[in-house]
Design a protein around this motif. Structure first.
Motif, PDB file in Angstrom:
ATOM      1  N   CYS A   1       0.860  -1.194   0.000  1.00  0.00           N
ATOM      2  CA  CYS A   1       0.000   0.000   0.000  1.00  0.00           C
ATOM      3  C   CYS A   1       0.890   1.236   0.000  1.00  0.00           C
ATOM      4  N   ASP A   2       0.273   2.391  -0.306  1.00  0.00           N
ATOM      5  CA  ASP A   2       1.027   3.665  -0.308  1.00  0.00           C
ATOM      6  C   ASP A   2       0.648   4.540   0.874  1.00  0.00           C
ATOM      7  N   ILE A   3      -0.538   4.271   1.463  1.00  0.00           N
ATOM      8  CA  ILE A   3      -1.032   5.133   2.554  1.00  0.00           C
ATOM      9  C   ILE A   3      -1.466   4.231   3.716  1.00  0.00           C
ATOM     10  N   VAL A   4      -1.122   4.649   4.928  1.00  0.00           N
ATOM     11  CA  VAL A   4      -1.622   3.963   6.121  1.00  0.00           C
ATOM     12  C   VAL A   4      -2.302   5.028   6.982  1.00  0.00           C
ATOM     13  N   ALA A   5      -3.601   4.863   7.234  1.00  0.00           N
ATOM     14  CA  ALA A   5      -4.347   5.862   8.016  1.00  0.00           C
ATOM     15  C   ALA A   5      -4.659   5.274   9.386  1.00  0.00           C
ATOM     16  N   ILE A   6      -4.322   6.049  10.414  1.00  0.00           N
ATOM     17  CA  ILE A   6      -4.482   5.574  11.794  1.00  0.00           C
ATOM     18  C   ILE A   6      -5.616   6.358  12.465  1.00  0.00           C
ATOM     19  N   ALA A   7      -6.605   5.643  13.009  1.00  0.00           N
ATOM     20  CA  ALA A   7      -7.716   6.299  13.731  1.00  0.00           C
ATOM     21  C   ALA A   7      -8.064   5.423  14.936  1.00  0.00           C
ATOM     22  N   ILE A   8      -7.123   5.357  15.877  1.00  0.00           N
ATOM     23  CA  ILE A   8      -7.331   4.441  17.017  1.00  0.00           C
ATOM     24  C   ILE A   8      -7.844   5.172  18.259  1.00  0.00           C
ATOM     25  N   GLY A   9      -8.244   6.437  18.091  1.00  0.00           N
ATOM     26  CA  GLY A   9      -8.794   7.172  19.228  1.00  0.00           C
ATOM     27  C   GLY A   9      -8.079   8.494  19.424  1.00  0.00           C
ATOM     28  N   ILE A  10      -8.563   9.245  20.380  1.00  0.00           N
ATOM     29  CA  ILE A  10      -7.970  10.557  20.659  1.00  0.00           C
ATOM     30  C   ILE A  10      -7.672  10.662  22.149  1.00  0.00           C
ATOM     31  N   ARG A  11      -6.874  11.659  22.490  1.00  0.00           N
ATOM     32  CA  ARG A  11      -6.682  11.944  23.918  1.00  0.00           C
ATOM     33  C   ARG A  11      -6.763  13.450  24.121  1.00  0.00           C
ATOM     34  N   ALA A  12      -7.343  13.835  25.265  1.00  0.00           N
ATOM     35  CA  ALA A  12      -7.473  15.259  25.588  1.00  0.00           C
ATOM     36  C   ALA A  12      -6.082  15.861  25.711  1.00  0.00           C
ATOM     37  N   ARG A  13      -5.927  17.091  25.201  1.00  0.00           N
ATOM     38  CA  ARG A  13      -4.613  17.760  25.292  1.00  0.00           C
ATOM     39  C   ARG A  13      -4.471  18.399  26.670  1.00  0.00           C
ATOM     40  N   LYS A  14      -4.180  17.577  27.650  1.00  0.00           N
ATOM     41  CA  LYS A  14      -4.179  18.080  29.034  1.00  0.00           C
ATOM     42  C   LYS A  14      -2.784  18.515  29.493  1.00  0.00           C
ATOM     43  N   GLU A  15      -1.746  18.328  28.629  1.00  0.00           N
ATOM     44  CA  GLU A  15      -0.356  18.529  29.076  1.00  0.00           C
ATOM     45  C   GLU A  15      -0.095  19.953  29.560  1.00  0.00           C
ATOM     46  N   LEU A  16      -0.645  20.952  28.827  1.00  0.00           N
ATOM     47  CA  LEU A  16      -0.399  22.350  29.194  1.00  0.00           C
ATOM     48  C   LEU A  16      -0.930  22.613  30.616  1.00  0.00           C
ATOM     49  N   ALA A  17      -2.152  22.152  30.878  1.00  0.00           N
ATOM     50  CA  ALA A  17      -2.752  22.365  32.204  1.00  0.00           C
ATOM     51  C   ALA A  17      -1.968  21.599  33.265  1.00  0.00           C
ATOM     52  N   GLU A  18      -1.581  20.385  32.923  1.00  0.00           N
ATOM     53  CA  GLU A  18      -0.867  19.539  33.881  1.00  0.00           C
ATOM     54  C   GLU A  18       0.476  20.173  34.249  1.00  0.00           C
ATOM     55  N   ALA A  19       1.204  20.641  33.219  1.00  0.00           N
ATOM     56  CA  ALA A  19       2.521  21.244  33.458  1.00  0.00           C
ATOM     57  C   ALA A  19       2.399  22.547  34.243  1.00  0.00           C
ATOM     58  N   SER A  20       1.207  23.147  34.215  1.00  0.00           N
ATOM     59  CA  SER A  20       1.015  24.419  34.922  1.00  0.00           C
ATOM     60  C   SER A  20       0.425  24.200  36.309  1.00  0.00           C
ATOM     61  N   GLY A  21       0.339  22.919  36.732  1.00  0.00           N
ATOM     62  CA  GLY A  21      -0.065  22.613  38.109  1.00  0.00           C
ATOM     63  C   GLY A  21      -1.571  22.500  38.305  1.00  0.00           C
ATOM     64  N   LEU A  22      -2.356  22.451  37.241  1.00  0.00           N
ATOM     65  CA  LEU A  22      -3.810  22.332  37.394  1.00  0.00           C
ATOM     66  C   LEU A  22      -4.183  20.861  37.589  1.00  0.00           C
TER      67      LEU A  22
END
Ligand SMILES: Cc1cc2nc3c(=O)[nH]c(=O)nc-3n(C[C@H](O)[C@H](O)[C@H](O)COP(=O)(O)OP(=O)(O)OC[C@H]3O[C@@H](n4cnc5c(N)ncnc54)[C@H](O)[C@@H]3O)c2cc1C
Length: 441
Positions: A229-250
């Motif tokens: 094949c020429d293309i592999v498409a991945i759609a195994i789920g998403i995750r909330a982008r919580k890193e910014l809040a986490e790194a800021s102590g929230l």
């Protein structure tokens, strides 16, 4: 003059800005987003991929609308929040002050960690740049392999099919979206995919993406098969982008934890949309949604609170009207349970609430490709799934989300082979006429 800063330029930030402006005509509103395209319809990307929607239709508001509402925009990435100082830092080191801050940074696709996953030709569908990239890949590609589950996997499959790319779809288990659809519904979808010449591979797991000169040339499966094949498409789920809040102590869990007023653990910092983990009084837990309407409604409530009008966000029973293998499908309330082997956690257009199934009896009716399934609780409908003919979609959205008392038709609904469509259509017309039914409290 109060300074409001929104991190993210999606629907949650737009709704918050509009709410603030309604309450505070003079406040300074700054929306910071890291995408060049600004605000666009993310669900519309599926129709852009299939070629049904031209790109300019993805943009519901233009420069003049922001000017009219006096909302300033900035393209930048926010890298840190300093809640004690009421400041944020941008990628280039600039420090900006805020009086009220909204974190509405959305969610991002989970990528599998496999050999070859970084090769040119491996794609995901998170944003407009991804969609443009997929379209370019599809122009020169002849064969695609899609891996994953939920709505996005099918949107990718349909995008490739409509661009005449031969498509293989890998499923780890023995059916599609097994924790939301029942077996009949999965089979309806799978059959339609096969009619579109999609090659379905059940019990198939990706082991490695094979490359040559930095480009995808095929895949190897766990059971040792090689598929070029020429293309592999991945759609195994998403995750909330919580890193910014986490790194800021929230405080974070699977997303940024918020109170009923969308307030985070830091004073004057709010969160809304796909990144926010919101308390659901119906099930007594904080859950994630990845749905447009809740993101907009959370944004609206957060904006009101930011502008000083205390507004509780009441999580309503989530629903989605989507398309599965070209079949319009409405999913309302709790309809499934358990895990789906094809995804990790939540997928786009999904709600964790859909799988919190309490005691309920499933009643279903099939007619050609159409299908109706309702989950009958003690005296309310807990969920419904309408596939194909959408005549009952709106009535059921109302009956389920407003928790209408259905005790007068409960016995009829749970009879084997009950004519569900007729029973529900009659019930709806009585409801519209104001007879026989009162709102369930
Ligand atoms: C392909 C696709 C199909 C979908 N289909 C459906 C559907 O059928 N039905 C449905 O209800 N929902 C669907 N959704 C989900 C829906 O679009 C989302 O629930 C909604 O867009 C969430 O809005 P949001 O404002 O929370 O986040 P987003 O719209 O994701 O916006 C967040 C923005 O913040 C930016 N950002 C992230 N980090 C930073 C940072 N540090 N600094 C600055 N900016 C940052 C991101 O780049 C992004 O632009 C779909 C989504 C996709 C992608």
């Amino acid at each position: 003059m109060r300074r409001y800063v929104m991190i993210g330029s999606g629907v949650a930030s737009i709704a918050a800005s509009e709410a603030i402006r309604r309450v505070d005509p003079r406040g300074d509103i700054l929306m910071i987003g890291d995408e060049a395209s600004g605000y666009y319809s993310r669900p519309g990307l599926a129709f852009y991929l299939t070629g049904e929607l031209p790109e300019h239709h993805l943009f519901p508001i233009g420069d003049q609308d922001y000017r009219k509402r006096n909302i300033r925009r900035m393209r930048a990435q926010v890298t840190q929040i300093y809640p004690d100082q009421h400041n944020i830092r941008l990628e280039n080191g600039t420090i900006l002050p805020y009086d009220r801050l909204l974190i509405a940074v959305g969610a991002t696709a989970q990528m599998a960690s496999l050999p070859g996953i970084k090769l040119d030709g491996v794609v995901k569908l998170d944003n407009l740049d991804d969609a443009r990239h997929i379209i370019r890949q599809a122009r020169r590609g002849r064969t695609a392999v899609v891996v994953g589950g939920g709505i996005t996997a099918l949107e990718l499959v349909e995008g490739f099919v409509s661009r005449r790319v031969k498509t293989h779809y890998f499923l780890r288990g023995d059916r599609y979206w097994s924790n939301v659809l029942d077996e009949t519904e999965s089979r309806i979808v799978e059959q339609r995919l096969e009619e579109d010449c999609v090659k379905l591979h059940y019990h198939t797991e990706l082991e490695e993406v094979l490359g040559n000169g930095g480009r995808v040339v095929g895949v190897r499966t766990k059971d040792g098969r090689k598929i070029p094949c020429d293309i592999v498409a991945i759609a195994i789920g998403i995750r909330a982008r919580k890193e910014l809040a986490e790194a800021s102590g929230l405080e974070v869990d699977r997303g940024v934890l918020v109170s009923e007023t969308l307030q985070t653990s830091a004073p004057d910092v709010f969160s809304a949309g796909d990144v926010a983990q919101v308390y659901d009084p119906l099930i007594g837990k904080s859950v994630l949604d990845s749905l447009w309407t809740p993101a907009r409604e959370q944004g609206n409530a957060a904006g009101m609170n930011m502008a000083g009008i205390t507004t509780a966000y009441r999580k309503v029973i989530p629903f989605n009207v989507t398309r599965l293998a070209n079949l319009t499908t409405t999913i309302i309330g709790t309809v499934g349970h358990g895990e789906d082997d094809d995804v990790v956690g939540i997928v786009r257009g999904d709600s964790e609430t859909w799988r919190q199934l309490p005691d309920a009896i499933a009643a279903q009716a099939d007619f050609e490709v159409n299908r109706l399934r309702v989950l009958v609780g003690k005296d309310t409908l807990l969920g419904a799934l309408v596939m194909g003919d959408q005549t009952l979609s709106r009535p059921l959205q109302h009956i389920v989300t407003q928790q209408m008392d259905i005790s007068s038709i409960r016995q009829q609904l749970v009879q084997p082979g009950a004519p569900l469509v007729d029973i529900l259509a009659d019930f709806w017309s009585q409801l519209k006429d104001g007879h026989a039914v009162t709102r369930h409290e």
